[in-house]
Write a protein that holds these residues in place. Structure first.
Motif, PDB file in Angstrom:
ATOM      1  N   VAL A 113      20.319 -51.038 -11.750  1.00 34.44           N
ATOM      2  CA  VAL A 113      21.614 -51.002 -12.432  1.00 34.44           C
ATOM      3  C   VAL A 113      22.328 -52.338 -12.297  1.00 34.44           C
ATOM      4  CG1 VAL A 113      23.911 -49.968 -12.369  1.00 34.44           C
ATOM      5  CG2 VAL A 113      21.886 -48.512 -12.258  1.00 34.44           C
ATOM      6  N   ALA A 114      22.312 -52.918 -11.086  1.00 36.11           N
ATOM      7  CA  ALA A 114      23.001 -54.195 -10.870  1.00 36.11           C
ATOM      8  C   ALA A 114      22.412 -55.294 -11.746  1.00 36.11           C
ATOM      9  CB  ALA A 114      22.911 -54.579  -9.392  1.00 36.11           C
ATOM     10  N   VAL A 115      21.079 -55.348 -11.849  1.00 37.18           N
ATOM     11  CA  VAL A 115      20.440 -56.375 -12.670  1.00 37.18           C
ATOM     12  C   VAL A 115      20.744 -56.156 -14.150  1.00 37.18           C
ATOM     13  CG1 VAL A 115      18.220 -57.331 -13.397  1.00 37.18           C
ATOM     14  CG2 VAL A 115      18.617 -56.796 -10.989  1.00 37.18           C
ATOM     15  N   LEU A 116      20.576 -54.915 -14.609  1.00 39.92           N
ATOM     16  CA  LEU A 116      20.790 -54.619 -16.030  1.00 39.92           C
ATOM     17  C   LEU A 116      22.238 -54.851 -16.444  1.00 39.92           C
ATOM     18  CD1 LEU A 116      19.750 -53.534 -18.727  1.00 39.92           C
ATOM     19  CD2 LEU A 116      20.259 -51.216 -17.892  1.00 39.92           C
ATOM     20  N   SER A 117      23.191 -54.325 -15.669  1.00 39.32           N
ATOM     21  CA  SER A 117      24.604 -54.473 -16.030  1.00 39.32           C
ATOM     22  C   SER A 117      25.048 -55.925 -15.958  1.00 39.32           C
ATOM     23  CB  SER A 117      25.472 -53.607 -15.115  1.00 39.32           C
ATOM     24  OG  SER A 117      25.354 -54.013 -13.760  1.00 39.32           O
ATOM     25  N   GLY A 183      23.574 -48.527 -15.971  1.00 36.95           N
ATOM     26  CA  GLY A 183      23.582 -49.925 -16.363  1.00 36.95           C
ATOM     27  C   GLY A 183      24.315 -50.163 -17.665  1.00 36.95           C
ATOM     28  N   LEU A 184      24.280 -49.173 -18.570  1.00 36.11           N
ATOM     29  CA  LEU A 184      24.917 -49.320 -19.871  1.00 36.11           C
ATOM     30  C   LEU A 184      26.425 -49.088 -19.838  1.00 36.11           C
ATOM     31  CD1 LEU A 184      22.265 -47.577 -22.166  1.00 36.11           C
ATOM     32  CD2 LEU A 184      22.757 -50.030 -21.975  1.00 36.11           C
ATOM     33  N   ILE A 185      26.953 -48.612 -18.706  1.00 32.83           N
ATOM     34  CA  ILE A 185      28.408 -48.435 -18.616  1.00 32.83           C
ATOM     35  C   ILE A 185      29.041 -49.332 -17.559  1.00 32.83           C
ATOM     36  CG2 ILE A 185      28.275 -46.043 -19.392  1.00 32.83           C
ATOM     37  CD1 ILE A 185      28.776 -45.211 -16.475  1.00 32.83           C
ATOM     38  N   MET A 186      28.234 -49.968 -16.719  1.00 31.73           N
ATOM     39  CA  MET A 186      28.808 -50.753 -15.630  1.00 31.73           C
ATOM     40  C   MET A 186      28.926 -52.241 -15.948  1.00 31.73           C
ATOM     41  SD  MET A 186      27.295 -49.045 -12.131  1.00 31.73           S
ATOM     42  CE  MET A 186      27.911 -50.451 -11.210  1.00 31.73           C
ATOM     43  N   TRP A 187      28.563 -52.663 -17.149  1.00 30.98           N
ATOM     44  CA  TRP A 187      28.654 -54.074 -17.506  1.00 30.98           C
ATOM     45  C   TRP A 187      30.031 -54.449 -18.023  1.00 30.98           C
ATOM     46  CZ3 TRP A 187      29.916 -55.151 -22.555  1.00 30.98           C
ATOM     47  CH2 TRP A 187      29.751 -54.120 -23.475  1.00 30.98           C
ATOM     48  N   LEU A 188      30.891 -53.468 -18.214  1.00 30.63           N
ATOM     49  CA  LEU A 188      32.173 -53.724 -18.868  1.00 30.63           C
ATOM     50  C   LEU A 188      33.057 -54.676 -18.075  1.00 30.63           C
ATOM     51  CD1 LEU A 188      32.891 -50.026 -19.905  1.00 30.63           C
ATOM     52  CD2 LEU A 188      31.725 -51.791 -21.224  1.00 30.63           C
ATOM     53  N   SER A 189      33.167 -54.450 -16.777  1.00 23.66           N
ATOM     54  CA  SER A 189      34.082 -55.265 -15.971  1.00 23.66           C
ATOM     55  C   SER A 189      33.604 -56.711 -15.864  1.00 23.66           C
ATOM     56  CB  SER A 189      34.242 -54.655 -14.578  1.00 23.66           C
ATOM     57  OG  SER A 189      32.987 -54.577 -13.919  1.00 23.66           O
ATOM     58  N   ILE A 190      32.313 -56.910 -15.616  1.00 19.95           N
ATOM     59  CA  ILE A 190      31.828 -58.290 -15.482  1.00 19.95           C
ATOM     60  C   ILE A 190      31.890 -59.015 -16.821  1.00 19.95           C
ATOM     61  CG2 ILE A 190      29.402 -57.671 -15.843  1.00 19.95           C
ATOM     62  CD1 ILE A 190      28.676 -59.884 -13.881  1.00 19.95           C
TER      63      ILE A 190
END
Length: 317
Positions: A113-117, A183-190
């Protein structure tokens, strides 16, 4: 003669051979030495790094050393003892072996998840900040749209979709589906953070010079701008691991996360939530490992943030 009160020029740093490139590499090494020194002086970060390393070794190599495999059964509900330090569960499985396997799944989900996001957030955030205009508007409105839709609704669609499960999971395994969802929802903040930084960096002189020399958008973004945001990327990727562990545990607890034959610490808590009063070790042992993972990664993230912060005065350069 030098006037009183006027600054005196510092002597030039000695170099062996007098090559400018060698001086530049020495300066670069010095910068990383300062960052490393700041990190090593952060006691909580060092404790977190050691603890996280031990958890990784426990998860991925503990099963090779532990005497009870996770498929072995014995008497049910055995309390913690010398032979079974964490006891046995309702089916007679050794809890140490189960926690080793659950920690392994939770960590591989979190790292995925960390890599994908991070990849998605950095790429989209950089494009939105650099291109601006309609590209920025589309990406920003898409982020707002995802934030409006309830996460559990998306989770139910992705996790329960049998077609996606058969393609990505392979034979009923669904941990990859859960990891993809997170991964598809945790990229928003970064993405938002990177967008703000790129908006500022795109006006710098070195970007203007690269643009004047005819560099492409891809080269300017990935060669000149993103290397100046590596500190933010590293810190956010680190903290994403802790967030993913907690989110996966929450989804598994309510039945939308990892399912058998896979397992995770969150799923173990969900399966043993009714044993809290009679057999509390079945609930608190996986809960303890979730807390340890989250705390250790957050400590590492705090140490990295302090080490990369140019305003940090913990270590004098």
């Amino acid at each position: 003669m030098t006037e009183i009160g006027s600054p005196v020029a510092a002597p030039a740093a000695p170099t062996s051979g007098g090559e400018g490139s060698q001086f530049d590499s020495t300066a670069a090494r010095k910068q990383w030495q300062v960052i490393l020194r700041r990190f090593t002086r952060h006691k909580a970060a060092l404790v977190g790094l050691v603890l996280f390393a031990l958890l990784v070794l426990f998860a991925f190599f503990g099963g090779l050393l532990w005497k009870h495999p996770y498929t072995e059964t014995t008497r049910r509900y055995l309390p913690p003892s010398a032979d079974h330090p964490f006891g046995t569960d309702r089916l007679g499985f050794d809890m140490v072996a189960q926690i080793i396997r659950g920690t392994q799944f939770s960590l591989q989900i979190a790292i995925f998840v960390a890599v994908l996001s991070t990849i998605i957030g950095v790429v989209l955030g950089a494009l939105a900040g650099y291109k601006r205009g309609w590209v920025d508007a589309v990406i920003s409105r898409f982020i707002d749209l995802i934030l409006v839709i309830p996460s559990l609704v998306i989770a139910a669609v992705l996790v329960r979709n049998s077609f996606v499960a058969s393609v990505a999971g392979g034979g009923g395994s669904n941990w990859l589906i859960v990891a993809l969802y997170l991964g598809l929802i945790m990229w928003l903040s970064i993405a938002r953070v990177i967008r703000g930084m790129v908006l500022s960096l795109r006006e710098k002189e070195f970007v203007e010079a690269a643009r004047a020399l005819g560099a492409s958008t891809t080269r300017i973004v990935f060669r000149h701008i993103l290397p100046n945001t590596v500190d933010v990327i590293i810190v956010n990727a680190t903290l994403a691991i802790a967030q993913a562990v907690l989110l996966e545990a929450a989804l598994s607890f309510i039945g939308l996360g990892v399912q058998s034959p896979d397992t995770s610490l969150g799923l173990m808590i969900s399966l043993n939530k009714n044993e809290l009063t009679l057999h509390p070790w079945l609930f608190f042992m996986p809960f303890l490992f979730i807390v340890l993972i989250s705390l250790s990664v957050n400590f590492i993230g705090d140490g990295l943030r302090d080490a990369f912060d140019p305003r940090q005065k913990r270590v004098k350069a």
